[in-house]
Motif scaffolding. Structure first.
Motif, short mmCIF file in Angstrom:
data_model
loop_
_atom_site.label_atom_id
_atom_site.label_comp_id
_atom_site.label_asym_id
_atom_site.label_seq_id
_atom_site.Cartn_x
_atom_site.Cartn_y
_atom_site.Cartn_z
N TYR A 447 -3.51 -2.28 1.30
CA TYR A 447 -4.84 -1.87 0.86
C TYR A 447 -5.90 -2.73 1.55
O TYR A 447 -5.62 -3.83 2.04
CB TYR A 447 -4.97 -2.00 -0.67
CG TYR A 447 -4.92 -3.43 -1.15
CD1 TYR A 447 -6.09 -4.19 -1.29
CD2 TYR A 447 -3.70 -4.03 -1.47
CE1 TYR A 447 -6.04 -5.51 -1.74
CE2 TYR A 447 -3.65 -5.35 -1.91
CZ TYR A 447 -4.82 -6.07 -2.04
OH TYR A 447 -4.79 -7.38 -2.46
N LYS A 450 -13.34 -1.99 1.15
CA LYS A 450 -14.52 -1.94 2.01
C LYS A 450 -15.62 -2.81 1.41
O LYS A 450 -15.75 -2.95 0.19
CB LYS A 450 -15.02 -0.50 2.15
CG LYS A 450 -14.04 0.44 2.83
CD LYS A 450 -13.94 0.17 4.32
CE LYS A 450 -15.18 0.62 5.04
NZ LYS A 450 -15.05 0.47 6.50
N MET A 489 -14.81 1.73 -2.33
CA MET A 489 -13.74 2.42 -1.60
C MET A 489 -12.61 1.44 -1.29
O MET A 489 -12.83 0.33 -0.82
CB MET A 489 -14.28 3.02 -0.30
CG MET A 489 -13.20 3.72 0.54
SD MET A 489 -13.77 4.18 2.19
CE MET A 489 -15.02 5.37 1.77
N GLU A 491 -9.28 1.45 1.03
CA GLU A 491 -8.55 2.13 2.10
C GLU A 491 -7.06 1.80 2.00
O GLU A 491 -6.68 0.64 1.86
CB GLU A 491 -9.07 1.71 3.47
CG GLU A 491 -10.49 2.17 3.76
CD GLU A 491 -10.94 1.73 5.14
OE1 GLU A 491 -10.34 0.77 5.68
OE2 GLU A 491 -11.87 2.35 5.68
N SER A 508 -6.30 3.92 8.50
CA SER A 508 -6.48 4.32 7.11
C SER A 508 -6.15 5.80 6.97
O SER A 508 -6.69 6.63 7.70
CB SER A 508 -7.92 4.05 6.67
OG SER A 508 -8.15 4.60 5.39
N HIS A 510 -5.60 7.18 3.57
CA HIS A 510 -5.87 7.62 2.20
C HIS A 510 -6.94 6.70 1.61
O HIS A 510 -7.08 5.54 2.02
CB HIS A 510 -4.59 7.56 1.37
CG HIS A 510 -4.75 8.11 -0.02
ND1 HIS A 510 -4.96 9.45 -0.27
CD2 HIS A 510 -4.74 7.49 -1.23
CE1 HIS A 510 -5.06 9.63 -1.58
NE2 HIS A 510 -4.94 8.46 -2.18
N HIS A 511 -7.71 7.23 0.66
CA HIS A 511 -8.77 6.45 0.03
C HIS A 511 -8.66 6.56 -1.49
O HIS A 511 -8.34 7.62 -2.03
CB HIS A 511 -10.17 6.95 0.46
CG HIS A 511 -10.40 6.83 1.93
ND1 HIS A 511 -10.17 7.87 2.80
CD2 HIS A 511 -10.84 5.79 2.68
CE1 HIS A 511 -10.46 7.48 4.03
NE2 HIS A 511 -10.87 6.23 3.98
N TYR A 513 -10.95 5.24 -5.04
CA TYR A 513 -12.28 4.78 -5.41
C TYR A 513 -12.26 4.13 -6.79
O TYR A 513 -11.58 4.62 -7.71
CB TYR A 513 -13.28 5.94 -5.42
CG TYR A 513 -13.53 6.50 -4.03
CD1 TYR A 513 -14.51 5.96 -3.21
CD2 TYR A 513 -12.79 7.58 -3.56
CE1 TYR A 513 -14.75 6.47 -1.94
CE2 TYR A 513 -13.01 8.10 -2.30
CZ TYR A 513 -14.00 7.54 -1.50
OH TYR A 513 -14.24 8.04 -0.25
#
Length: 754
Positions: A447, A450, A489, A491, A508, A510-511, A513
């Motif tokens: 992971y 951001k 976010m 990543e 990256s 997949h994200h 939140y």
């Protein structure tokens, strides 16, 4: 042409009457005599006149050599037939030891036929015979005895070998060749005449229809020679295409990709091997209609549960399998016994099922079959149906199974996906400890948080093992007032295939939140001022002015003048001179700040004496006048350079804009806003634009059995409106005729009989 061959040797013993006679030479046995031996050699052993014609005269010499140590009396006897004549004045000759004599034999045929006679040579009571032969022109045929095709591939092709029949004689010769076997062997021509001093090529054709070892014989009859056998040999093998492991030469039947996150990729390698003596064109095809195919189903669930969701089953059946599995290269040409490396890329795609939640147990299993085929003549017209089914499918087609599992990225956050931070002031910090759990038991998760304004994460990136947890400290550090509602976010990083689908890079894919909520309040703290009457050095504490109690918590700077001395009359005495323009007023204890090296254009004076403060300049570290000028020139140069780059960039954008929206200065009488509209694109034009943009992607895509079947069905239904031309006439036809088809394109050629 006249030739001589062989020799004649006579060994005579006085008391011997026996002799041994062979064709071409005469060697009598040594017989007992009164102690003396006599020897005689005659060259040639036979006199042969070749290619004679009636009415002409031919001569050949004959030499007699006395090998004995004493003289010998030799008697010649003329031939019986009148065509042969010995050219000697006397038939009795006495020859000394070691000497030789030469006589001439003359032949004058009166007919075009072969003539045979003999010449007798006597020594005392011993006689030897020299054959005299007169031959008319004849043929001398010669042919190769073996036709070897070598190792061939059983692809129903006709292979040809040429052999030569050579006539060394001066007369034409007749030949005849026949083959009575059961194999597809053809000899052409089977008979003919070979001219004198020439040759003729005979073509032997063999159709390699099935694997076998060929050792056949054909009968060849040459004029003037006994019947001979022509041996025809070949070793016919299958055209085998194999798939091998990278580490060893073992055959590869299945590739297991294992579990992979949706959106990420995994790559495996293998080698395609041409195990045949001829080049082979091959192509890879996905069998998307094969029995046993699994496409996005959970193989662990019960059959009744899977059949209960028929809508999802129909949905996954229509998915393009080429976006999940790729093979590069998927076509090519292999030279005999050549190996080439191919790359398989597995990229599972999440296909949402409306009736099933995506939880920790959710998975999509894939089982696909990839077939490698040789392109060209595969199933010969000479083979029966059983052979086609068993042999051709077994050797000329190689099937590879590909299995893998797609898993979702599932992260659990404690206390939850929404974090509400306590309100705080500017410069303060509010923290919440968050526990992140990887709900996937099979794969680790990498992971990366951001960066977000006013929020800090520690650690920002890391890796969570399968089923493991990690503690993350989330902090709210406001730099401004207000209410903050931010989406943070996260990543998910992993291996993602590049555009060429042959290499991987860490990206990256997949994200996730998180929601961050907090408030930054304004500070309402009361400021209490105090007065410090002492005059102490500036290095201890500020003096002679009001300060805030909490100033010690902040960064301390030595106080400097904030008031222009020339504009104030504070403590202005008459005895002082007129202050310098722009001179700054210094505090009583600001010497630590005003005597350091600052801008030389600033001047300071104290409040009371108005005497200008001394400005300390360290010449070892200060810029000289020349260095200051050079620094200024450099600053101007870079400023002009950046300005020039900006102007070039703007001009380039303006040129592109004008080229995109070009217009003519010619006035055609159209008025703006008069109802003129741009034509709308048709569906065909839109599809053409999309197809041109995706050509590079489709060129690398695999063929599928379903797409090939649909193309064949469409081609059969298509009507032929025009006949074929013998020669291309239009530029389009000329371009199409000049194309060289790839193995993939050749495989898609459909021949239909109307």
């Amino acid at each position: 042409m006249n030739t001589q061959r062989g020799s004649l040797t006579i060994n005579v013993h006085r008391s011997s009457l026996a002799m041994s006679i062979q064709r071409g030479s005469l060697v009598p046995r040594d017989m007992d005599s009164s102690g003396r031996d006599m020897q005689l050699r005659v060259i040639p052993a036979e006199v042969k006149f070749l290619d004679t014609m009636a009415g002409r005269v031919y001569r050949l010499p004959i030499t007699v050599h006395n090998l004995c140590r004493w003289n010998q009396k030799i008697r010649f006897k003329e031939p019986i037939k009148p065509q042969f004549k010995l050219m000697l004045t006397s038939l009795d000759k006495e020859l000394a030891s070691g000497l030789q004599m030469t006589a001439m034999v003359e032949y004058h045929p009166d007919k075009d036929e072969d003539t045979f006679d003999r010449l007798l040579i006597s020594i005392e009571n011993k006689t030897t015979e020299i054959p005299l032969i007169g031959l008319i022109p004849s043929c001398q045929l010669e042919i190769e005895s073996v036709v070897n095709f070598g190792t061939l591939v059983a692809n129903s092709k006709v292979y040809s070998k040429e052999i030569t029949i050579t006539n060394h004689g001066k007369a034409p010769g007749i030949f005849k060749a026949e083959y009575h076997g059961q194999l597809p062997i053809l000899i052409f021509p089977t008979s003919g005449i070979v001219d004198a001093k020439s040759s003729m090529v005979i073509k032997v054709d063999f159709c390699a229809d099935q694997p076998r070892i060929v050792d056949e014989e054909a009968t060849v009859i040459l004029q003037g020679q006994p019947e001979m056998l022509l041996s025809i040999k070949a070793h016919v093998v299958e055209q085998i295409i194999e798939l091998l492991n990278m580490s060893s030469d073992r055959r590869l039947e299945c590739i297991h990709f294992g579990p992979v996150f949706f959106g990420s990729s995994k790559i495996k390698h293998a080698r395609v091997y041409n195990n045949s003596p001829e080049p082979i064109n091959w192509v890879a095809i996905i069998q998307d209609d094969a029995v046993g195919e699994e496409l996005g189903t959970d193989i662990r669930q019960r059959t009744d549960i899977a059949l209960n969701n028929l809508a999802y089953m129909r949905k996954i059946k229509n998915i393009d399998t080429t976006i999940i599995i790729s093979c590069l290269p998927n076509e090519g040409t292999l030279q005999p016994y050549q190996k080439t490396v191919i790359t398989f890329c597995f990229t599972p795609k999440l296909m949402a099922d409306g009736k099933k939640d995506i939880g920790p147990s959710y998975r999509q299993d894939y089982a696909l079959f990839l077939r490698f085929e040789s392109v060209g003549s595969k199933d010969g017209f000479l083979r029966d149906d059983d052979y086609k089914t068993i042999k051709s499918e077994r050797f000329q087609k190689m099937e590879l199974a590909l299995t893998g599992t797609g898993l979702p990225v599932l992260l659990q956050f404690d206390p939850g996906p929404v974090l509400n931070f306590k309100p705080c002031f500017v410069g303060e910090r509010s923290e919440i400890q968050c526990i992140i759990k990887n709900q996937c038991e099979l794969l680790p998760v990498m992971y990366h948080f951001k960066k977000t304004a006013n929020f800090e994460i520690d650690p920002e990136k890391g890796e969570i093992n399968g089923g493991g947890t990690v503690d993350v400290m989330c902090s709210f550090v406001p730099h401004q007032l207000g209410v903050f509602k931010v989406k943070q976010m996260i990543e998910i990083i992993g291996l993602v295939a590049e555009e060429d689908l042959q290499s991987l890079s860490v990206k990256s894919f997949h994200h996730v939140y998180l929601a961050f909520n907090s408030i930054c309040k304004a500070s309402t703290k009361k400021v209490v001022m105090k007065f410090d009457p002492g005059i102490l050095p500036s290095i201890r504490n500020p003096t002679g002015k009001f300060v805030v109690k909490d100033l010690a918590k902040r960064k301390n700077y030595a106080p400097v003048a904030m008031l222009q001395s020339a504009m104030t009359r504070t403590h202005n005495h008459r005895s002082c001179e007129e202050p310098v323009k722009d001179m700054l007023l210094a505090f009583p204890n600001d010497r630590a700040a005003t005597i350091r090296s600052k801008d030389h254009h600033k001047h300071f004076r104290p409040i009371f004496t108005k005497v200008p403060r001394f400005n300390c300049v360290n010449h070892d570290f200060a810029y000289t006048t020349l260095e200051k000028q050079q620094k200024k020139l450099h600053e101007n140069y870079y400023a002009m350079y950046l300005k020039y780059l900006r102007s070039v960039r703007l001009q380039k954008k303006q040129a592109e804009r004008e080229r995109m929206y070009s217009y003519d200065d010619t006035d055609i009488g159209l008025e703006p806003g008069s109802g003129l509209k741009s034509p709308s694109l048709s569906e065909a034009e839109i599809e053409e634009e999309l197809s041109s943009a995706a050509n590079s992607i489709r060129a690398n895509r695999l063929l599928t059995t379903r797409s090939i079947a649909s193309q064949e069905e469409e081609s059969v239904r298509r009507k032929v409106l025009k006949g074929l031309k013998s020669e291309p006439s239009t530029p389009r036809e000329k371009h199409d005729c000049s194309l060289i088809l790839t193995p993939k394109q050749i495989h898609q050629v459909i021949v239909v009989r109307y």
